[in-house]
Design a protein around this motif. Structure first.
Motif, PDB file in Angstrom:
ATOM      1  N   ALA A 145     108.187 -30.160  47.952  1.00  0.00           N
ATOM      2  CA  ALA A 145     106.968 -29.320  47.716  1.00  0.00           C
ATOM      3  C   ALA A 145     106.213 -30.679  47.207  1.00  0.00           C
ATOM      4  CB  ALA A 145     106.514 -28.514  46.810  1.00  0.00           C
ATOM      5  N   GLU A 146     104.563 -30.584  47.559  1.00  0.00           N
ATOM      6  CA  GLU A 146     103.926 -31.988  46.757  1.00  0.00           C
ATOM      7  C   GLU A 146     103.138 -30.858  45.848  1.00  0.00           C
ATOM      8  OE1 GLU A 146     100.698 -33.497  49.643  1.00  0.00           O
ATOM      9  OE2 GLU A 146     102.247 -33.040  51.718  1.00  0.00           O
ATOM     10  N   ILE A 147     102.587 -32.117  44.809  1.00  0.00           N
ATOM     11  CA  ILE A 147     102.099 -31.299  43.517  1.00  0.00           C
ATOM     12  C   ILE A 147     100.703 -30.374  43.777  1.00  0.00           C
ATOM     13  CG2 ILE A 147     101.167 -31.796  41.110  1.00  0.00           C
ATOM     14  CD1 ILE A 147     103.398 -31.077  40.987  1.00  0.00           C
ATOM     15  N   VAL A 148      99.682 -29.840  43.380  1.00  0.00           N
ATOM     16  CA  VAL A 148      98.809 -29.581  44.375  1.00  0.00           C
ATOM     17  C   VAL A 148      97.594 -29.052  43.132  1.00  0.00           C
ATOM     18  CG1 VAL A 148      99.332 -28.404  46.728  1.00  0.00           C
ATOM     19  CG2 VAL A 148      99.346 -27.400  43.737  1.00  0.00           C
ATOM     20  N   SER A 149      98.409 -29.159  42.361  1.00  0.00           N
ATOM     21  CA  SER A 149      97.141 -28.655  40.649  1.00  0.00           C
ATOM     22  C   SER A 149      98.457 -29.228  39.453  1.00  0.00           C
ATOM     23  CB  SER A 149      97.005 -27.516  39.962  1.00  0.00           C
ATOM     24  OG  SER A 149      96.141 -27.406  39.048  1.00  0.00           O
ATOM     25  N   THR A 166     105.415 -23.285  43.306  1.00  0.00           N
ATOM     26  CA  THR A 166     106.138 -22.953  41.684  1.00  0.00           C
ATOM     27  C   THR A 166     105.123 -24.242  40.861  1.00  0.00           C
ATOM     28  OG1 THR A 166     108.202 -23.756  43.083  1.00  0.00           O
ATOM     29  CG2 THR A 166     108.018 -24.068  40.285  1.00  0.00           C
ATOM     30  N   LEU A 167     104.946 -23.063  39.382  1.00  0.00           N
ATOM     31  CA  LEU A 167     104.366 -23.181  38.641  1.00  0.00           C
ATOM     32  C   LEU A 167     105.654 -23.876  37.308  1.00  0.00           C
ATOM     33  CD1 LEU A 167     101.556 -23.660  36.585  1.00  0.00           C
ATOM     34  CD2 LEU A 167     103.008 -21.046  36.140  1.00  0.00           C
ATOM     35  N   THR A 168     105.583 -24.778  36.679  1.00  0.00           N
ATOM     36  CA  THR A 168     106.301 -25.740  35.619  1.00  0.00           C
ATOM     37  C   THR A 168     105.356 -26.295  34.403  1.00  0.00           C
ATOM     38  OG1 THR A 168     107.735 -26.505  37.821  1.00  0.00           O
ATOM     39  CG2 THR A 168     107.944 -27.841  35.333  1.00  0.00           C
ATOM     40  N   ILE A 169     106.051 -26.040  33.117  1.00  0.00           N
ATOM     41  CA  ILE A 169     105.257 -25.312  32.221  1.00  0.00           C
ATOM     42  C   ILE A 169     107.082 -26.607  31.653  1.00  0.00           C
ATOM     43  CG2 ILE A 169     104.405 -24.255  30.595  1.00  0.00           C
ATOM     44  CD1 ILE A 169     104.193 -22.027  32.249  1.00  0.00           C
ATOM     45  N   SER A 170     106.271 -27.736  31.138  1.00  0.00           N
ATOM     46  CA  SER A 170     106.446 -28.536  29.880  1.00  0.00           C
ATOM     47  C   SER A 170     106.242 -28.996  29.262  1.00  0.00           C
ATOM     48  CB  SER A 170     106.947 -29.525  30.703  1.00  0.00           C
ATOM     49  OG  SER A 170     105.579 -30.150  31.136  1.00  0.00           O
ATOM     50  N   GLY A 171     107.018 -28.672  28.395  1.00  0.00           N
ATOM     51  CA  GLY A 171     107.041 -29.622  26.528  1.00  0.00           C
ATOM     52  C   GLY A 171     107.005 -28.659  25.531  1.00  0.00           C
ATOM     53  N   SER A 172     106.797 -28.471  24.412  1.00  0.00           N
ATOM     54  CA  SER A 172     106.746 -27.446  23.386  1.00  0.00           C
ATOM     55  C   SER A 172     105.360 -26.634  23.109  1.00  0.00           C
ATOM     56  CB  SER A 172     108.163 -27.795  22.187  1.00  0.00           C
ATOM     57  OG  SER A 172     106.868 -28.654  21.373  1.00  0.00           O
TER      58      SER A 172
END
Length: 192
Positions: A145-149, A166-172
């Motif tokens: 899949a390509e990043i769209v946003s 797919t929504l990926t959330i990273s960090g804290s």
């Protein structure tokens, strides 16, 4: 009692106080269990809530003292005040996006709740001191899949959305839980 599939809506209070009613089978295309629909049906032990139901109104099952088991549909958006108050329900699995009031199960003792962390269900369980089993999000990533946003909410949290949804959330850190839940609910998710 089995309500015919041709029925698309049920009026408020229509079965209220039917003391002999033990089982109700609702049609698959009904979307709302309205205000007080089954309240005071003291013999009601079994109700199917179809996947099409998005709203359970205020007092819908109040004082259904024999009702000890219910399964909520994944698409359920709203459970009204006192909807299941004074029932014998002992376990409830609350879907991620279901808005539930603190008094929806008023008078129910020892309820065990399964819900997602920081969801309406989680707030409900904490406010009432119910035992709570937290479910976790599991996102399946499509490697092609390509990043769209993409973007960030603050200096510690960032997100990407790919073409597979797919929504990926990273960090804290913390971002308003209601907003984060609303954002995440728009994309496919699974549970473990």
């Amino acid at each position: 009692m089995e309500i015919p599939e041709s029925v698309t809506s049920i009026s408020s209070y229509v079965f209220s106080d039917c003391k002999a009613l033990e089982k109700a089978v609702l049609p698959k295309n009904i979307s709302i269990i309205d205000l007080g629909t089954f309240q005071y049906c003291s013999s009601l032990r079994e109700i199917n809530i179809p996947e099409s139901v998005t709203e359970i109104g205020k007092w819908a099952f109040t004082n259904c003292v024999s009702l000890n088991e219910i399964k909520l549909p994944e698409g359920l958006e709203y459970i009204g005040s006192y909807a299941f108050s004074d029932t014998a329900v002992s376990y409830i699995d609350i879907p991620m996006n279901t808005h539930i009031y603190d008094d929806s199960f008023e008078g129910v003792k020892g309820l065990k709740v399964s819900c997602y962390e920081n969801s309406w269900g989680h707030s409900f369980a904490k406010a009432n001191g119910y035992e709570c089993e937290l479910k976790k999000f599991v996102y399946k990533k499509d490697e092609n899949a390509e990043i769209v946003s993409s973007g960030s909410w603050n200096t510690n949290l960032s997100y990407t959305l790919d073409s597979s949804g797919t929504l990926t959330i990273s960090g804290s850190g913390k971002y308003g839980s209601a907003m984060l839940i609303a954002t995440m609910s728009r994309y496919p998710r699974g549970t473990d």
